[in-house]
Every structure is written in structure tokens, then in C-alpha cells.
Write a protein that holds these residues in place. Structure first.
Motif, PDB file in Angstrom:
ATOM      1  N   VAL A 149       0.792  -1.204   0.045  1.00  0.00           N
ATOM      2  CA  VAL A 149       0.003  -0.068  -0.040  1.00  0.00           C
ATOM      3  C   VAL A 149       0.877   1.389   0.231  1.00  0.00           C
ATOM      4  O   VAL A 149       1.809   1.400   0.969  1.00  0.00           O
ATOM      5  CB  VAL A 149      -1.080  -0.196   1.057  1.00  0.00           C
ATOM      6  N   ILE A 150       0.798   2.097  -1.193  1.00  0.00           N
ATOM      7  CA  ILE A 150       1.414   3.429  -1.165  1.00  0.00           C
ATOM      8  C   ILE A 150       0.797   4.402  -0.848  1.00  0.00           C
ATOM      9  O   ILE A 150      -0.121   4.959  -1.394  1.00  0.00           O
ATOM     10  CB  ILE A 150       1.951   3.483  -2.638  1.00  0.00           C
ATOM     11  N   GLY A 151       1.157   5.027   0.426  1.00  0.00           N
ATOM     12  CA  GLY A 151       0.510   6.331   0.842  1.00  0.00           C
ATOM     13  C   GLY A 151       0.256   6.308   2.212  1.00  0.00           C
ATOM     14  O   GLY A 151      -0.262   5.306   2.559  1.00  0.00           O
ATOM     15  N   GLY A 152       0.688   7.453   3.023  1.00  0.00           N
ATOM     16  CA  GLY A 152       0.602   7.249   4.524  1.00  0.00           C
ATOM     17  C   GLY A 152      -0.625   8.106   4.855  1.00  0.00           C
ATOM     18  O   GLY A 152      -0.785   8.308   6.251  1.00  0.00           O
ATOM     19  N   GLY A 153      -1.447   8.710   3.835  1.00  0.00           N
ATOM     20  CA  GLY A 153      -2.681   9.289   4.349  1.00  0.00           C
ATOM     21  C   GLY A 153      -3.904   8.569   4.708  1.00  0.00           C
ATOM     22  O   GLY A 153      -3.615   7.453   4.755  1.00  0.00           O
ATOM     23  N   LYS A 154      -4.927   9.298   4.276  1.00  0.00           N
ATOM     24  CA  LYS A 154      -6.218   8.835   4.660  1.00  0.00           C
ATOM     25  C   LYS A 154      -6.544   7.696   3.728  1.00  0.00           C
ATOM     26  O   LYS A 154      -7.333   6.785   4.024  1.00  0.00           O
ATOM     27  CB  LYS A 154      -7.600   9.740   4.531  1.00  0.00           C
ATOM     28  N   THR A 155      -6.343   7.765   2.563  1.00  0.00           N
ATOM     29  CA  THR A 155      -6.420   6.833   1.578  1.00  0.00           C
ATOM     30  C   THR A 155      -5.770   5.600   1.899  1.00  0.00           C
ATOM     31  O   THR A 155      -6.181   4.428   1.622  1.00  0.00           O
ATOM     32  CB  THR A 155      -6.030   7.134   0.115  1.00  0.00           C
ATOM     33  N   GLY A 156      -4.669   5.690   2.181  1.00  0.00           N
ATOM     34  CA  GLY A 156      -3.682   4.596   2.576  1.00  0.00           C
ATOM     35  C   GLY A 156      -4.255   3.930   3.631  1.00  0.00           C
ATOM     36  O   GLY A 156      -4.398   2.772   3.723  1.00  0.00           O
ATOM     37  N   HIS A 192       3.156  -9.511  -5.847  1.00  0.00           N
ATOM     38  CA  HIS A 192       2.568  -8.759  -5.059  1.00  0.00           C
ATOM     39  C   HIS A 192       1.746  -7.643  -5.838  1.00  0.00           C
ATOM     40  O   HIS A 192       2.032  -7.497  -6.963  1.00  0.00           O
ATOM     41  CB  HIS A 192       3.828  -7.871  -4.372  1.00  0.00           C
ATOM     42  N   ILE A 193       0.823  -7.047  -5.061  1.00  0.00           N
ATOM     43  CA  ILE A 193      -0.098  -6.024  -5.797  1.00  0.00           C
ATOM     44  C   ILE A 193       0.369  -4.825  -5.187  1.00  0.00           C
ATOM     45  O   ILE A 193       0.167  -4.520  -3.890  1.00  0.00           O
ATOM     46  CB  ILE A 193      -1.493  -6.728  -5.634  1.00  0.00           C
ATOM     47  N   PHE A 194       0.261  -3.833  -6.038  1.00  0.00           N
ATOM     48  CA  PHE A 194       0.927  -2.427  -5.583  1.00  0.00           C
ATOM     49  C   PHE A 194      -0.292  -1.735  -5.533  1.00  0.00           C
ATOM     50  O   PHE A 194      -0.923  -1.446  -6.417  1.00  0.00           O
ATOM     51  CB  PHE A 194       1.923  -1.817  -6.376  1.00  0.00           C
ATOM     52  N   VAL A 195      -0.626  -1.137  -4.400  1.00  0.00           N
ATOM     53  CA  VAL A 195      -2.210  -0.134  -4.362  1.00  0.00           C
ATOM     54  C   VAL A 195      -1.750   1.112  -3.914  1.00  0.00           C
ATOM     55  O   VAL A 195      -1.047   1.614  -3.141  1.00  0.00           O
ATOM     56  CB  VAL A 195      -3.042  -0.757  -3.058  1.00  0.00           C
ATOM     57  N   ASP A 196      -2.105   1.894  -5.252  1.00  0.00           N
ATOM     58  CA  ASP A 196      -1.647   3.437  -5.223  1.00  0.00           C
ATOM     59  C   ASP A 196      -2.931   4.330  -4.466  1.00  0.00           C
ATOM     60  O   ASP A 196      -4.103   4.299  -4.759  1.00  0.00           O
ATOM     61  CB  ASP A 196      -2.023   3.718  -6.661  1.00  0.00           C
TER      62      ASP A 196
END
Length: 327
Positions: free
Chosen positions: A44-51, A182-186
Motif C-alpha cells: 500500500v503506497i501512501g500514508g494518508g487517509k486513502t492509505g 505482489h499487488i501495489f495499491v496506489d
């Protein structure tokens, strides 16, 4: 009307700011429910609310937390959602939260001490108490969600991704090998761009921007009302001072200062006070105005707020003047 100033982005159409090897399974968060065959793992890429939302969804689907890698360029301060629920059932939590903010400001002797006090009082939350957050965007989570997020142990704190290669991730702080299947989730899209603020009212143009921290929809409704109820442009801009979107951790101070300044100006307008009381998007004005005089518990919290608000605003102004931001 200029509704594009903040450059709204959504995950489904967002173009990441890094290159991606074609061999990789790279998807927006929207495509998670479309996965048929479970992969070896998720990144999971991103440390904000969407992540956060992606992590919570995966855990709800019974994905082993050890199969989830979370790329967090900056840890974030979060807001406890129960403190912002506009209903009589949660009014005590909201008032306690407001009183705690004023008291933290009043007693803090530095900006670092302020955030220590805000966390201790439950105003702000973070995932790891050993990591100092460098981001605050007003995202909300519940205490139960925080417990779930803490189950993720493989959190990569090596800055932003520069590129995703076939066999490795290249980040600002180093390289990490990529495992097959692996699946990378933007989750790296910024919903709203932190553009330079401009006057909301300028001639025949209305540039939509926040006038209260964390409340975009309310801000749009408030701006529309001011446009119809007031004629003088100077007065309209005085009532609609822009509250910049938060990004850095210390932007909590900036957002609080702008919100309180606007609230102070609104109280001087009887017509606005009435409008706020009747507006469903405001959430709390009618609840606060209708607190019974014999409700000892809520009245005691209101007394705490009254006792702290003046010294808190003085300290808020001091901290605001101390802030310096790197470009």
C-alpha cells in the motif's frame, strides 16, 4: 466561479509521481474489490487517509497483516472521529475536545509541548508513539481503527518512491527488493492540492477554498450564503478568510488560527449567527446554543472553555508567529 483552484484529484484517474515497471501489478485503491486471486502480498503506497482506508479494507477481508507492506513517506497526526460527530449523543466528546485544545494551548510552553498535550488529551492520535509525525491533513480515524492499523508491522519509512522497478523499489532513503506476485495499491493522490491562497471574492470570480478547517462542504455553503447576503467585496472577504489546507504537522496551528479568526468575525454578525444555527452543515451551532442551563456536566465543560479561550488564543498567536516553513 473557479472550482478548480485546489485541483481535485481522485485515485482512479491519478497519475503517480514515479515510474512503474510494466511487469508489476499496480492498481488504484478502487480496484481492490476486483481482485479474484489472492496475491502473495500487498504493498500500500501512501500514508494518508486513502492509505489508511486501503489497509482497513484489506484487514476486513481477513488479509494477514504480515502480508501487507505499507509505504509511509511521512507519519500523520489523526483526529479521533468520535469528537466530531454532530449529534446530541456525541456533544460531550466534542465539547471536551474543544476544551482540551484550548487548555493544551494555554499550558504549552513550546510547539513540541503543545502536540504532546494534544495527544495526551486525545485530541490527536498517531500510529506509533516512537515516530514523530511530520504530516497533518485533518484525517479522522476511530480508536478501533487505530488498533487495527497498529497490526501492520511492515511499515517502510524511507521517504517517497522514486520508481518501481521489476525487482526493487527505489525510494528517497534507499532500495527494497520487490517480491513476485505482489499487488501495489496506489494511495498516493492528494485529494486537494495545497495551492497558494487567493481572495475568495475578486470581481466577478468566486474562488472556492476552505473557510473552516476540515470542512470543505460547509465552506462552499457558507461562501454561497455570503455571496447572496452581502454586497461589499471587502466585507465578504473579511467574513471568508481562507483557512489553508493543512499538510505539515504544525499546520494544525495554522488551521486552528484561521478557523478561530473566522469564527470570531462571524459572531459579530447576528444574521450569520442565525444562519449558522439553522444550517445542517454547521453541525454544532444549534447544539451549543440549546444546551440546558441545568445540564451540570456540559455547563462545566463550557466553563473550562471560557476560562481557557483567551490565554489559548494569545498562545496560538505566539506559536503561529514562530512557525517557519521550508519551500
Amino acid at each position: 466561479m473557479n472550482a478548480a483552484h485546489m485541483q481535485t484529484r481522485i485515485p482512479a484517474t491519478h497519475i503517480p509521481g514515479f515510474s512503474i515497471a510494466p511487469e508489476l501489478q499496480f492498481i488504484p485503491i478502487n480496484n481492490l474489490p476486483k481482485i479474484v486471486e489472492p496475491p502473495e502480498g500487498f504493498v500500500v503506497i501512501g500514508g494518508g487517509k486513502t492509505g489508511v482506508d486501503a489497509i482497513l479494507w484489506l484487514l476486513e477481508q481477513q488479509v494477514d497483516p504480515d502480508r501487507i507492506t505499507w509505504i509511509v513517506p511521512r507519519d500523520s497526526w489523526f483526529t479521533d472521529r468520535k469528537n466530531l460527530q454532530p449529534s446530541p449523543k456525541f456533544l460531550k466528546f466534542f465539547l471536551n475536545d474543544q476544551a482540551a485544545q484550548f487548555e493544551a494551548l494555554e499550558k504549552a510552553d513550546s510547539i513540541d509541548d503543545l502536540f504532546y498535550r494534544l495527544e495526551k488529551a486525545g485530541v490527536l492520535l498517531r500510529i506509533d508513539k516512537n515516530v514523530k509525525p511530520r504530516m497533518h491533513r485533518g484525517a479522522t480515524i476511530s480508536q478501533l481503527e487505530l488498533v487495527q492499523l497498529k497490526r501492520i508491522k511492515n511499515i517502510v519509512r524511507m521517504g517517497h518512491i522514486i520508481s518501481l522497478e521489476k525487482s526493487e523499489m527505489i525510494l528517497e532513503g534507499g532500495r527494497i527488493a520487490i517480491k513476485p506476485n505482489h499487488i501495489f495499491v496506489d494511495c498516493s493522490a492528494n485529494a486537494l492540492n495545497h495551492s497558494e491562497t487567493v481572495p475568495i471574492f475578486s470581481g466577478n470570480t468566486i474562488t472556492l477554498q476552505p473557510v473552516r478547517g476540515g470542512q470543505i462542504v460547509f465552506s462552499a455553503a457558507f461562501i454561497a450564503h455570503v455571496e447572496t447576503a452581502y454586497k461589499d467585496e471587502i466585507q465578504k472577504n473579511r467574513l471568508c478568510r481562507v483557512v489553508p489546507l493543512p499538510n505539515h504537522d504544525t499546520d494544525w496551528i495554522k488551521m486552528m488560527a484561521g478557523t478561530m479568526q473566522n469564527q470570531h468575525n462571524w459572531k459579530k454578525e447576528p444574521e450569520l449567527t442565525k444562519w449558522l444555527y439553522n444550517n445542517r452543515l454547521d453541525g454544532f451551532s444549534h447544539l451549543l446554543a440549546d444546551i440546558p442551563a441545568d445540564d451540570e456536566e456540559l455547563q462545566a465543560i463550557l466553563k473550562r472553555m471560557r476560562n481557557s479561550i483567551k490565554p489559548a488564543m494569545t498562545k496560538l498567536e505566539k506559536f503561529f508567529s514562530e512557525l517557519t516553513y521550508s519551500p
